[in-house]
Motif scaffolding. Structure first.
Motif, mmCIF file in Angstrom:
data_model
loop_
_atom_site.group_PDB
_atom_site.id
_atom_site.type_symbol
_atom_site.label_atom_id
_atom_site.label_comp_id
_atom_site.label_asym_id
_atom_site.label_seq_id
_atom_site.Cartn_x
_atom_site.Cartn_y
_atom_site.Cartn_z
ATOM 1 N N ALA A 6 0.655 -1.366 -0.069
ATOM 2 C CA ALA A 6 0.015 -0.174 0.134
ATOM 3 C C ALA A 6 0.829 1.326 -0.049
ATOM 4 N N MET A 7 1.890 1.247 0.384
ATOM 5 C CA MET A 7 3.032 2.283 0.610
ATOM 6 C C MET A 7 3.434 2.783 -0.837
ATOM 7 N N PHE A 8 3.213 1.672 -1.774
ATOM 8 C CA PHE A 8 3.698 2.008 -3.014
ATOM 9 C C PHE A 8 2.539 2.025 -4.001
ATOM 10 N N GLY A 9 1.290 2.254 -3.817
ATOM 11 C CA GLY A 9 0.199 2.345 -4.433
ATOM 12 C C GLY A 9 -0.200 1.122 -5.201
ATOM 13 N N VAL A 10 0.104 -0.031 -4.682
ATOM 14 C CA VAL A 10 -0.124 -1.345 -5.316
ATOM 15 C C VAL A 10 -1.766 -1.731 -5.027
ATOM 16 N N SER A 11 -2.557 -2.316 -5.912
ATOM 17 C CA SER A 11 -3.775 -2.644 -5.551
ATOM 18 C C SER A 11 -3.948 -3.505 -4.493
ATOM 19 N N ARG A 12 -5.025 -3.351 -3.660
ATOM 20 C CA ARG A 12 -5.211 -4.472 -2.497
ATOM 21 C C ARG A 12 -5.385 -5.931 -2.996
ATOM 22 N N GLU A 13 -6.006 -5.917 -4.118
ATOM 23 C CA GLU A 13 -6.325 -7.125 -4.680
ATOM 24 C C GLU A 13 -5.010 -8.219 -4.891
ATOM 25 N N ALA A 14 -3.970 -7.315 -5.441
ATOM 26 C CA ALA A 14 -2.818 -7.962 -5.832
ATOM 27 C C ALA A 14 -1.982 -8.239 -4.663
ATOM 28 N N ALA A 15 -2.054 -7.484 -3.709
ATOM 29 C CA ALA A 15 -1.355 -7.660 -2.570
ATOM 30 C C ALA A 15 -1.747 -9.026 -1.581
ATOM 31 N N VAL A 16 -3.207 -8.947 -1.741
ATOM 32 C CA VAL A 16 -3.796 -10.045 -0.962
ATOM 33 C C VAL A 16 -3.595 -11.550 -1.489
ATOM 34 N N ARG A 17 -3.510 -11.167 -2.900
ATOM 35 C CA ARG A 17 -3.019 -12.466 -3.381
ATOM 36 C C ARG A 17 -1.824 -13.216 -3.206
ATOM 37 N N VAL A 18 -0.652 -12.132 -3.189
ATOM 38 C CA VAL A 18 0.536 -12.430 -2.642
ATOM 39 C C VAL A 18 0.728 -12.895 -1.266
ATOM 40 N N GLY A 19 -0.252 -12.090 -0.383
ATOM 41 C CA GLY A 19 -0.452 -12.458 1.006
ATOM 42 C C GLY A 19 -0.858 -13.726 1.049
ATOM 43 N N THR A 20 -1.827 -14.317 0.100
ATOM 44 C CA THR A 20 -2.381 -15.548 0.380
ATOM 45 C C THR A 20 -1.259 -16.580 0.095
ATOM 46 N N ALA A 21 -0.413 -16.335 -1.032
ATOM 47 C CA ALA A 21 0.559 -17.329 -1.276
ATOM 48 C C ALA A 21 1.612 -17.582 0.053
ATOM 49 N N ILE A 22 2.085 -16.368 0.414
ATOM 50 C CA ILE A 22 2.815 -16.500 1.541
ATOM 51 C C ILE A 22 2.349 -17.336 2.597
ATOM 52 N N GLU A 23 1.019 -17.006 2.853
ATOM 53 C CA GLU A 23 0.410 -17.728 3.837
ATOM 54 C C GLU A 23 0.221 -19.035 3.754
ATOM 55 N N ALA A 24 0.022 -19.441 2.545
ATOM 56 C CA ALA A 24 0.005 -20.876 2.209
ATOM 57 C C ALA A 24 1.306 -21.583 2.642
ATOM 58 N N ILE A 25 2.350 -21.050 2.214
ATOM 59 C CA ILE A 25 3.648 -21.487 2.805
ATOM 60 C C ILE A 25 3.683 -21.441 4.333
ATOM 61 N N HIS A 26 3.344 -20.627 4.921
ATOM 62 C CA HIS A 26 3.481 -20.498 6.427
ATOM 63 C C HIS A 26 2.572 -21.675 6.982
ATOM 64 N N VAL A 27 1.282 -21.768 6.533
ATOM 65 C CA VAL A 27 0.297 -22.884 7.085
ATOM 66 C C VAL A 27 0.830 -24.252 6.709
ATOM 67 N N TYR A 28 1.356 -24.544 5.534
ATOM 68 C CA TYR A 28 2.081 -25.646 5.010
ATOM 69 C C TYR A 28 2.911 -26.258 6.213
#
Lengths: 299, 299
Positions: A62-84
């Motif tokens: 958000a500091m660099f003007g990225v859409s929340r949708e894209a950031a949430v997708r990337v966050g979902t990927a990282i969370e998938a790694i954390h959860v696995y």
């Protein structure tokens, strides 16, 4: 430095909702004998966890003007790694934990084989998600996201740290080795979360130095806080079994520094992390609040 | 159709050597407490296995003028995924196999925790390798390689097939469901191997239809041959325990078709696969020989 207050709680609520929604949408039941696999993946990923890593992504992006949708997708990927990694870590042959986020762990709710496979499938899911053009239209961004996540997760990141953690049960580590262990085991993925937010924002590598420093410092502070919670926390609030490190005689920041110096060190790391954000204005307030939350949280 | 002979044996020897060398080079011991993790990864990846998947990559890539070095790197990544899946599949909570490629499985030679982590770290290693600019200077190629591999490995590929395989122990599957199971469990990664060779060769997606068909057919033929070897093979030559499907009462091509029709079906699939290569000249001879080897091999 601005005195931010009250940004964190709504941000934590919003990211928890967005990440649950994202997994719900991206992990539909296939309606065939693979159902049991996807049920285990959904059980593990939805309805629990602080979602600190996705919040680091969205707050940085958000500091660099990225859409929340894209950031949430990337966050979902990282969370998938954390959860696995949690699913595999909880297995009887690893930490043998029966409770996580206040509910039975995957191998208890399903079985060990389903837990191994659900972890493996979430691991792939992360890379499938990041490689999808819907995550970013720019293949350079996608490839850098993937490379950052793979390096933070593997033998030179999280998996390497987990092996060090196992070795720590039988060998006595000094402070630099415990620091290295924690930097790999939890620090690498936290740092990757901030870095991937910046990558989405097209921040060039030389512009990410301070953000990486921030992430490195809060990663260590996070671990010290975890050690302190493990010693002083309440099992019900934590939603998992506590005081296992002490029982195993494992060297931690806490055993090496003692509770007072450990607490002081965590506070110092958080101040250092916040100082590293001084070139940013109010757009970094959420990261500042998050850093403080890490040492003040009770679970 | 050309009558190729004698290409396969030297090609199998060369790829076995190249893949061993590649893992040796890319998995150096770190010289710290992570050593045990990398030792387990090296133990699992080096000195065994037919390397069919890397051979499919190099044989296909060579048809389109790709450097052997790039093809071997991609073959190493796919083999890392294959090996990680074997390590996890051999675990006591999965198939509980004690021997693989004629030596103790990873969880026997090390322990269960090391086997889980070595599998996880190899899983990341594959994506780390594919995301490396040294694999291809073209980020579009790298991203397509990663996406193809992630989709072939996860819930809609190998992991999904493995869960179906577990469900098959307690539910009775019909022929279309067994076919789907095998297409996911082993077919997806074999097909990805051919496809990734073509991606390296910049073959556009519409030009890959026949190659994908070839891979799909040899994948099923490969599984039928595996079923027949499981019934009729020699445990010493196979280097692993046999006749487990029958003992578990699991439905396979063999149990559903009987040995004669199964053998006939495998032969038909191989001829169909070879026919799909008819637009190619002698450059596809190695793929033709490989297809025939699949039903004629004794291990």
């Amino acid at each position: 430095m601005s005195q931010a207050t009250g940004l964190l709680k709504p941000a934590l609520n919003a990211i928890a909702e967005d990440i649950d929604h994202s997994f719900d949408l991206l992990l539909p039941l296939p309606g065939d004998p693979r159902n049991r696999l996807v049920e285990a993946m959904r059980y593990a990923t939805m309805g629990g966890g602080k979602r600190i890593r996705p919040l680091l992504v969205t707050a940085t992006a958000a500091m660099f003007g990225v859409s929340r949708e894209a950031a949430v997708r990337v966050g979902t990927a990282i969370e998938a790694i954390h959860v696995y990694s949690l699913i595999h870590d909880d297995l009887p042959c690893m930490d043998n934990d029966g409770t996580r986020h206040g509910k039975p762990t995957v191998h208890v709710a399903f079985d060990d084989a389903a837990a191994v496979l659900a972890g493996d499938a979430l691991h792939d899911f992360a890379f499938e998600l990041l490689s999808d053009p819907a995550t970013s239209g720019d293949p350079f961004v996608r490839i850098e996201l993937i490379r950052t996540l793979a390096m933070a997760s593997g033998m030179n990141g999280m998996c390497g740290g987990q092996m060090m953690d196992i070795v720590a049960e039988t060998e006595s580590f000094d402070l630099p080795t415990v620091t290295r262990l924690q930097q790999l085991k939890t620090g690498a993925l936290l740092a990757a979360s901030v870095e991937m937010g910046a990558i989405l924002g097209h921040v060039p590598i030389e512009g990410r130095t301070h953000l990486r420093g921030y992430a490195r410092d809060i990663g260590l502070a996070f671990q010290i806080a975890d050690d302190l919670l493990d010693l002083e926390g309440d099992e019900e609030t934590a939603g998992k079994a506590l005081r296992k490190d002490e029982a195993q005689g494992k060297q931690t920041f806490l055993s090496l520094l003692g509770p007072d110096r450990a607490r002081e060190q965590a506070r110092r790391l958080v101040e250092q992390a916040v100082d590293l954000l001084q070139s940013y204005g109010p757009e970094a307030d959420l990261l500042r609040e998050l850093a403080r939350f890490i040492v003040e949280r009770n679970h």
